[in-house]
Design an enzyme around this catalytic site. Structure first.
Site, PDB file in Angstrom:
ATOM      1  N   CYS A  81     -46.023 -40.690  -7.465  1.00  0.00           N
ATOM      2  CA  CYS A  81     -45.167 -39.913  -6.565  1.00  0.00           C
ATOM      3  C   CYS A  81     -44.079 -40.749  -5.903  1.00  0.00           C
ATOM      4  CB  CYS A  81     -46.028 -39.230  -5.519  1.00  0.00           C
ATOM      5  SG  CYS A  81     -45.144 -38.524  -4.128  1.00  0.00           S
ATOM      6  N   CYS A  84     -45.068 -41.996  -0.624  1.00  0.00           N
ATOM      7  CA  CYS A  84     -45.685 -43.011   0.231  1.00  0.00           C
ATOM      8  C   CYS A  84     -45.562 -44.347  -0.504  1.00  0.00           C
ATOM      9  CB  CYS A  84     -47.173 -42.740   0.449  1.00  0.00           C
ATOM     10  SG  CYS A  84     -47.535 -41.230   1.354  1.00  0.00           S
ATOM     11  N   CYS A 202     -50.557 -32.565  -0.659  1.00  0.00           N
ATOM     12  CA  CYS A 202     -49.945 -33.804  -0.204  1.00  0.00           C
ATOM     13  C   CYS A 202     -50.665 -34.195   1.078  1.00  0.00           C
ATOM     14  CB  CYS A 202     -48.456 -33.586   0.064  1.00  0.00           C
ATOM     15  SG  CYS A 202     -47.685 -35.008   0.862  1.00  0.00           S
ATOM     16  N   GLN A 326     -37.817 -33.559  14.318  1.00  0.00           N
ATOM     17  CA  GLN A 326     -38.688 -34.669  13.901  1.00  0.00           C
ATOM     18  C   GLN A 326     -39.892 -34.140  13.123  1.00  0.00           C
ATOM     19  OE1 GLN A 326     -38.203 -37.846  14.021  1.00  0.00           O
ATOM     20  NE2 GLN A 326     -36.623 -38.169  15.580  1.00  0.00           N
ATOM     21  N   TYR A 355     -26.059 -37.542  19.178  1.00  0.00           N
ATOM     22  CA  TYR A 355     -26.864 -37.194  17.995  1.00  0.00           C
ATOM     23  C   TYR A 355     -28.086 -36.389  18.459  1.00  0.00           C
ATOM     24  CZ  TYR A 355     -24.218 -41.263  16.231  1.00  0.00           C
ATOM     25  OH  TYR A 355     -23.239 -42.183  15.915  1.00  0.00           O
ATOM     26  N   GLU A 376     -23.749 -33.164  18.970  1.00  0.00           N
ATOM     27  CA  GLU A 376     -24.394 -33.141  17.658  1.00  0.00           C
ATOM     28  C   GLU A 376     -23.424 -32.510  16.670  1.00  0.00           C
ATOM     29  OE1 GLU A 376     -27.386 -33.556  15.854  1.00  0.00           O
ATOM     30  OE2 GLU A 376     -26.402 -32.334  14.331  1.00  0.00           O
ATOM     31  N   ASP A 424     -29.365 -41.491  19.059  1.00  0.00           N
ATOM     32  CA  ASP A 424     -30.429 -41.340  18.052  1.00  0.00           C
ATOM     33  C   ASP A 424     -29.766 -41.016  16.719  1.00  0.00           C
ATOM     34  OD1 ASP A 424     -32.709 -40.875  16.591  1.00  0.00           O
ATOM     35  OD2 ASP A 424     -33.319 -39.079  17.688  1.00  0.00           O
ATOM     36  N   CYS A 451     -34.136 -44.855  13.362  1.00  0.00           N
ATOM     37  CA  CYS A 451     -35.048 -44.733  12.227  1.00  0.00           C
ATOM     38  C   CYS A 451     -34.752 -45.810  11.186  1.00  0.00           C
ATOM     39  CB  CYS A 451     -34.935 -43.340  11.606  1.00  0.00           C
ATOM     40  SG  CYS A 451     -33.274 -42.937  11.081  1.00  0.00           S
TER      41      CYS A 451
HETATM   42  N1  SAH Z   1     -32.209 -36.612  18.628  1.00  0.00           N
HETATM   43  C1  SAH Z   1     -32.552 -35.557  17.708  1.00  0.00           C
HETATM   44  C2  SAH Z   1     -31.886 -35.677  16.324  1.00  0.00           C
HETATM   45  C3  SAH Z   1     -31.934 -37.022  15.672  1.00  0.00           C
HETATM   46  S1  SAH Z   1     -31.495 -37.045  13.955  1.00  0.00           S
HETATM   47  C4  SAH Z   1     -34.056 -35.445  17.568  1.00  0.00           C
HETATM   48  O1  SAH Z   1     -34.781 -36.360  17.880  1.00  0.00           O
HETATM   49  O2  SAH Z   1     -34.509 -34.380  17.136  1.00  0.00           O
HETATM   50  C5  SAH Z   1     -29.810 -37.448  13.964  1.00  0.00           C
HETATM   51  C6  SAH Z   1     -28.896 -36.269  14.239  1.00  0.00           C
HETATM   52  O3  SAH Z   1     -27.558 -36.757  14.213  1.00  0.00           O
HETATM   53  C7  SAH Z   1     -28.958 -35.154  13.224  1.00  0.00           C
HETATM   54  O4  SAH Z   1     -29.195 -33.942  13.900  1.00  0.00           O
HETATM   55  C8  SAH Z   1     -27.558 -35.151  12.570  1.00  0.00           C
HETATM   56  O5  SAH Z   1     -27.108 -33.866  12.246  1.00  0.00           O
HETATM   57  C9  SAH Z   1     -26.718 -35.742  13.672  1.00  0.00           C
HETATM   58  N2  SAH Z   1     -25.467 -36.420  13.301  1.00  0.00           N
HETATM   59  C10 SAH Z   1     -25.173 -37.096  12.170  1.00  0.00           C
HETATM   60  N3  SAH Z   1     -23.956 -37.660  12.258  1.00  0.00           N
HETATM   61  C11 SAH Z   1     -23.454 -37.338  13.487  1.00  0.00           C
HETATM   62  C12 SAH Z   1     -22.242 -37.646  14.172  1.00  0.00           C
HETATM   63  N4  SAH Z   1     -21.301 -38.394  13.615  1.00  0.00           N
HETATM   64  N5  SAH Z   1     -22.099 -37.174  15.420  1.00  0.00           N
HETATM   65  C13 SAH Z   1     -23.042 -36.406  16.004  1.00  0.00           C
HETATM   66  N6  SAH Z   1     -24.209 -36.089  15.401  1.00  0.00           N
HETATM   67  C14 SAH Z   1     -24.417 -36.544  14.146  1.00  0.00           C
END
Ligand code: SAH
Length: 494
Positions: A81, A84, A202, A326, A355, A376, A424, A451
């Site tokens: 797969c 993982c 899975c 998440q 983000y 976002e 984020d 991440c």
């Molecule tokens: N903080 C949130 C999302 C994190 S994931 C949580 O924990 O749920 C990262 C996010 O950034 C995604 O939703 C993606 O759509 C957004 N993203 C990607 N590029 C971006 C940009 N240039 N400006 C703003 N948001 C963006």
């Protein structure tokens, strides 16, 4: 340097590390060999598969010395797969490795001093600034405190979302009543190819997701649904996405289709509702492009709600099909609580959440802040974020759709002065223009949720050079048995 090995040679090598993809790193007379499945501390016999100028790949044949951290992978399809990468490694050892992986990135790429580690060398060859100032002896204290990874007590069945490619082929051996002939299947791509292998369980998915995928495949077979073929561009069903709210139990099913019309739609919907009573939302996403990207731009609700609801730490969230949420809700709570703690709020602060997705971190922060501004890029996610603020009676949070690196500079011109900025970003890290704006806005603290340790380290270096000091980093294991590492860092203005 001359290359000391040839293809098909069988060599005995000591494994000295793991790559960020989870392959063992072996050294043969100074030459690096990547060996899938081998663990640090092991001595293995391996057959050389491929030789390049700087490194090669070899296949693990047998162990001369096995690591005490080696365990049997519980998943029967682990090797085929590729979803993982660390099921052959004891969980506690994984957590230690993930912390060390973060540390190594901070030191090598960020040229940052980490408590208990040797000081980073200026001009080290593997990326980052080459003229980093001397950081002093890190082990003397004063470097970044990198905490042990927060792990899970029960690190299985943790995912709330599955995206499963559909194809034609033989069904999984375990499927009851399966005949040998080629039929509608869904599972994963055989590693290194786009051949789909059928899968009916899975071990990192919530059981309900397995059940949804199994039922949707069954109904698809009964209705004779056609399946998208990457080569011809024909056939209807591309992916099945399913997401379950761990707290609410609600389920969304998304059928990603190559075209608008779904034949026998009523029977589809009736079949899903009958077999899966927890489904509260059935959605179609249309993707007619030749692409590996799962979702297309158009989404329409076929039955039920546009969203499912879930809850994190007492806050309710509406989540629509294309919004980021998440995947490991239990660990997400630990991560967000840490982000809030690192923000150091007293109830009066202005906070920017860049983000922000559907406003998850924003609403956690809003409970302790004066005002939160979330930004976002996905408009549907911002709709969700606004709805989520209202749903929870949170009035001190505003959201705007757009790119963080465009919207936040504008906020600056409009006179918004943040005490804390939380970011984020996706794997590629923060846009340089955003980092520049953060430095110009001079918040007291920056909280960085990441991440990807390598872009985290790169961006921390930029913020450090602009007058911030990273004090703590907390890795959180959001993705047990995989190589992915999530972490949250806090920076204070010097
Ligand atoms: N903080 C949130 C999302 C994190 S994931 C949580 O924990 O749920 C990262 C996010 O950034 C995604 O939703 C993606 O759509 C957004 N993203 C990607 N590029 C971006 C940009 N240039 N400006 C703003 N948001 C963006």
């Amino acid at each position: 340097m001359s290359i000391p090995v040839n293809k098909n040679d069988v060599v005995t090598v000591d494994i000295v590390g793991l790559t960020h993809e989870g392959e063992g790193v072996g050294r043969e007379q100074g030459f690096t060999l990547f060996i899938r499945g081998a663990l640090p501390g092991e001595r293995v016999r391996a057959k050389v598969l491929k030789v390049k100028k700087q490194y090669g790949y070899a296949k693990l044949m047998e162990h001369e010395i096995a690591s005490p951290d080696r365990v049997d992978a519980p998943c029967p399809i682990y090797k085929q797969c590729g979803g993982c990468q660390l099921q052959h490694m004891d969980y506690a050892a994984q957590l230690r490795w993930k912390r060390q992986h973060v540390v190594d990135n901070l030191v090598r790429i960020g040229k940052l001093a980490v408590d208990g580690e040797a000081a980073p060398k200026a001009g080290a060859k593997d990326g980052g600034a080459t003229d980093a100032p001397s950081q002093g002896a890190a082990s003397a204290g004063g470097g970044i405190l990198v905490h042990p990874t927060v792990g899970m007590d029960e690190p299985w069945r943790y995912r709330n979302k599955a995206s499963v490619p559909m194809g034609m082929g033989p069904v999984a051996a375990e499927t009851i009543g399966a005949a040998g002939a080629s039929q509608l299947i869904g599972g994963f791509y055989a590693s290194g190819s786009h051949r789909i292998i059928d899968m009916d369980a899975c071990l990192i998915q919530h059981e309900r997701n397995d059940e949804v995928v199994a039922q949707v495949k069954r109904i698809g077979r009964e209705l004779g649904v056609t399946v998208y073929n990457e080569e011809t561009g024909r056939g209807l069903l591309r992916h099945v996405m399913t997401r379950v709210g761990f707290v609410t139990g609600e389920v969304m099913v998304v059928l990603v289709t190559n075209g608008y019309r779904i034949p026998q739609l009523d029977r589809w919907l009736a079949g899903i509702r009958e077999a899966l009573p927890k489904v509260t939302s059935i959605v179609q996403n249309i993707n007619m492009r030749t692409t590996n990207v799962i979702f297309g731009d158009e989404t329409k609700t076929l039955w039920g709600s546009d969203v499912i609801y879930d809850e994190l730490d007492g806050i309710r969230f509406a989540i629509s099909a294309r919004s980021f949420y998440q995947v490991n809700p239990l660990q997400t709570i630990a991560l967000y609580r840490k982000a809030v703690e690192y923000a150091g709020l007293t109830g009066t602060e202005n906070v920017i959440d860049a983000y922000c997705g559907i406003g998850t971190i924003s609403l956690f922060l809003a409970r302790q802040a004066g005002h939160v501004y979330g930004v976002e890029i996905v408009p549907e996610a911002i709709e969700d974020a606004k709805r989520n603020a209202a749903l929870n009676g949170i009035a001190n949070a505003d959201f705007e759709a757009g790119a963080a690196e465009v919207v936040i500079p504008r906020w600056r011109k409009e006179g918004i002065v943040p005490d804390v900025i939380c970011v984020d970003p996706p794997r590629k890290g923060c846009d340089p223009a955003l980092l520049e704006t953060i430095l110009a806005m001079k918040p007291r603290r920056v909280v960085y949720v990441s991440c990807n340790p390598s872009t985290l380290a790169r961006d921390l270096r930029v913020l450090e050079d602009g007058g911030y000091r990273t004090t703590e980093v907390q890795p959180v294991d959001m993705f047990p048995w995989t190589v992915h590492v999530e972490s949250v860092a806090v920076l204070v203005r010097e």
